[in-house]
Design an enzyme around this catalytic site. Structure first.
Site, PDB file in Angstrom:
ATOM      1  CG  HIS A 249      -0.141   4.792  -3.106  1.00 38.34           C
ATOM      2  ND1 HIS A 249      -0.148   6.170  -3.118  1.00 38.34           N
ATOM      3  CD2 HIS A 249      -0.224   4.403  -4.404  1.00 38.34           C
ATOM      4  CE1 HIS A 249      -0.229   6.607  -4.360  1.00 38.34           C
ATOM      5  NE2 HIS A 249      -0.276   5.564  -5.154  1.00 38.34           N
ATOM      6  CD1 TRP A 250       2.879   5.935  -5.594  1.00 35.56           C
ATOM      7  CD2 TRP A 250       4.855   6.472  -6.479  1.00 35.56           C
ATOM      8  NE1 TRP A 250       2.650   6.387  -6.862  1.00 35.56           N
ATOM      9  CE2 TRP A 250       3.842   6.719  -7.426  1.00 35.56           C
ATOM     10  CE3 TRP A 250       6.177   6.744  -6.818  1.00 35.56           C
ATOM     11  CZ2 TRP A 250       4.122   7.226  -8.706  1.00 35.56           C
ATOM     12  CZ3 TRP A 250       6.451   7.253  -8.080  1.00 35.56           C
ATOM     13  CH2 TRP A 250       5.443   7.492  -9.014  1.00 35.56           C
TER      14      TRP A 250
ATOM     15  NE  ARG B 109       3.104   6.096 -12.415  1.00 34.00           N
ATOM     16  CZ  ARG B 109       3.545   7.355 -12.496  1.00 34.00           C
ATOM     17  NH1 ARG B 109       4.577   7.635 -13.287  1.00 34.00           N
ATOM     18  NH2 ARG B 109       2.981   8.311 -11.784  1.00 34.00           N
TER      19      ARG B 109
ATOM     20  CG  ASP C 202      -2.708   5.333 -11.091  1.00 34.80           C
ATOM     21  OD1 ASP C 202      -2.466   6.287 -10.320  1.00 34.80           O
ATOM     22  OD2 ASP C 202      -2.491   4.150 -10.785  1.00 34.80           O
ATOM     23  NE  ARG C 203       1.587   1.721 -10.712  1.00 37.39           N
ATOM     24  CZ  ARG C 203       2.749   2.277 -10.322  1.00 37.39           C
ATOM     25  NH1 ARG C 203       2.775   3.525  -9.919  1.00 37.39           N
ATOM     26  NH2 ARG C 203       3.854   1.571 -10.340  1.00 37.39           N
TER      27      ARG C 203
ATOM     28  CE1 TYR D 169       2.009   2.674  -6.801  1.00 31.24           C
ATOM     29  CE2 TYR D 169       0.680   0.700  -7.110  1.00 31.24           C
ATOM     30  CZ  TYR D 169       0.802   2.078  -7.137  1.00 31.24           C
ATOM     31  OH  TYR D 169      -0.271   2.859  -7.480  1.00 31.24           O
TER      32      TYR D 169
ATOM     33  CG  HIS E 110      -5.601   9.971  -9.459  1.00 28.25           C
ATOM     34  ND1 HIS E 110      -4.519  10.204 -10.281  1.00 28.25           N
ATOM     35  CD2 HIS E 110      -5.664   8.599  -9.314  1.00 28.25           C
ATOM     36  CE1 HIS E 110      -3.953   9.055 -10.612  1.00 28.25           C
ATOM     37  NE2 HIS E 110      -4.630   8.080 -10.050  1.00 28.25           N
TER      38      HIS E 110
END
Length: 290
Positions: free
Chosen positions: A149-150, A108, A104-105, A211, A270
């Site tokens: 949520h983004w 990234r 997830d984050r 975000y 996820h």
């Protein structure tokens, strides 16, 4: 959780980073996603520690890592800066070159790390993401609904902070429930740890800044690097019940961004390390021990 692992708080020069360290062998850095902490890896880390020195850390602003003051451009929570935190952490621990797995984050952050610090990353595993740039570019009704949520978290301070802060447990549990195959995958002690941290208004704010950066400065960095490719071996794993599987061909997307790509979907939602820990650990071990 993390029996036999040491707990450290390491000053990296850019932020104080909290981490767990255990096992022995080549170094392997594990990075978590939203709205979690390093505890995401509690089922997988012990299996990986049989072959690796595992470092499971909290990203800046999350868990027990430092909540860094942000700025108008949200640069303090750009993936470039967050990746530098983790590179500096590994330097402080004595590791000049290491493997990385991110979810997830954290994936990234790991993607940016492999571009900005390619001499440091030996192998890379990215769990349940496509590049941020591609995700925004492909946004349609399905994506906007699934990734609500983004677009909520990027709203100006302090609207999302106050809304989430009104009932952080509800928001946390909704995220886990919506994105997983089953809430039964989450150990009660892991949920308690996520909630302990997520109830802190400073963590809520930091995660919103993460975000906000993704929708602004990160996109600038990604656009500038559209022609750069990850040159270390890349493993891509994703949940067959999740949004990434439904909206993208992950291998095709990543083969445009990396020299050597392999991967497959796992039978879960996820949260691969918690929903399918044995399969996740098995694939990571097979990839990282080559």
């Amino acid at each position: 959780m993390f029996e036999g692992f040491d707990t450290r708080h390491v000053s990296t020069g850019s932020a104080e980073i909290h981490c767990r360290i255990g096992g022995g062998g080549p170094p392997l850095l594990l990075l978590h996603g939203y709205p979690q902490t390093h505890a995401l890896w509690h089922k997988v880390a012990p299996m990986l520690a049989e072959r690796f020195t595992v470092v499971a850390s909290d990203l800046r602003g999350y868990g027990d890592s430092e909540r860094v003051v942000s700025d108008a451009r949200h640069f303090a929570y750009s993936k470039r800066v967050m990746a530098l935190d983790q590179v500096n952490l590994m330097t402080a621990l004595g590791y000049s070159r290491f493997a990385v797995a991110g979810h997830d984050r954290g994936a990234r952050v790991a993607h940016r790390m492999a571009l900005d610090h390619r001499e440091r990353v030996s192998r890379l595993a990215l769990l349940d993401i496509v590049p941020t740039y591609d995700a925004f570019a492909a946004t349609d009704t399905f994506m906007a609904t699934a990734y609500f949520h983004w677009f909520f978290l990027i709203q100006p301070f302090d609207f999302p902070e106050r809304m989430i802060g009104n009932d952080p447990e509800l928001f946390l549990r909704q995220c886990l429930s919506r994105w997983s195959g089953s809430m039964g995958a989450f150990a009660p002690e892991a949920i308690a740890e996520y909630l302990r941290c997520f109830q802190d208004p400073a963590v809520i704010h930091a995660s919103c800044e993460d975000y906000r950066a993704a929708a602004s400065v990160d996109l600038e960095h990604d656009a500038a690097d559209r022609d750069r490719r990850i040159d270390c071996p890349l493993l891509v794993l994703w949940g067959k019940q999740g949004v990434v599987h439904k909206a993208f061909d992950p291998l095709k997307v990543w083969r445009d961004r990396a020299v050597s790509v392999e991967g497959r979907p796992l039978p879960c939602g996820h949260f691969l390390p918690e929903e399918a820990p044995e399969k996740t650990a098995g694939d990571l071990l097979e990839f990282f021990t080559r």
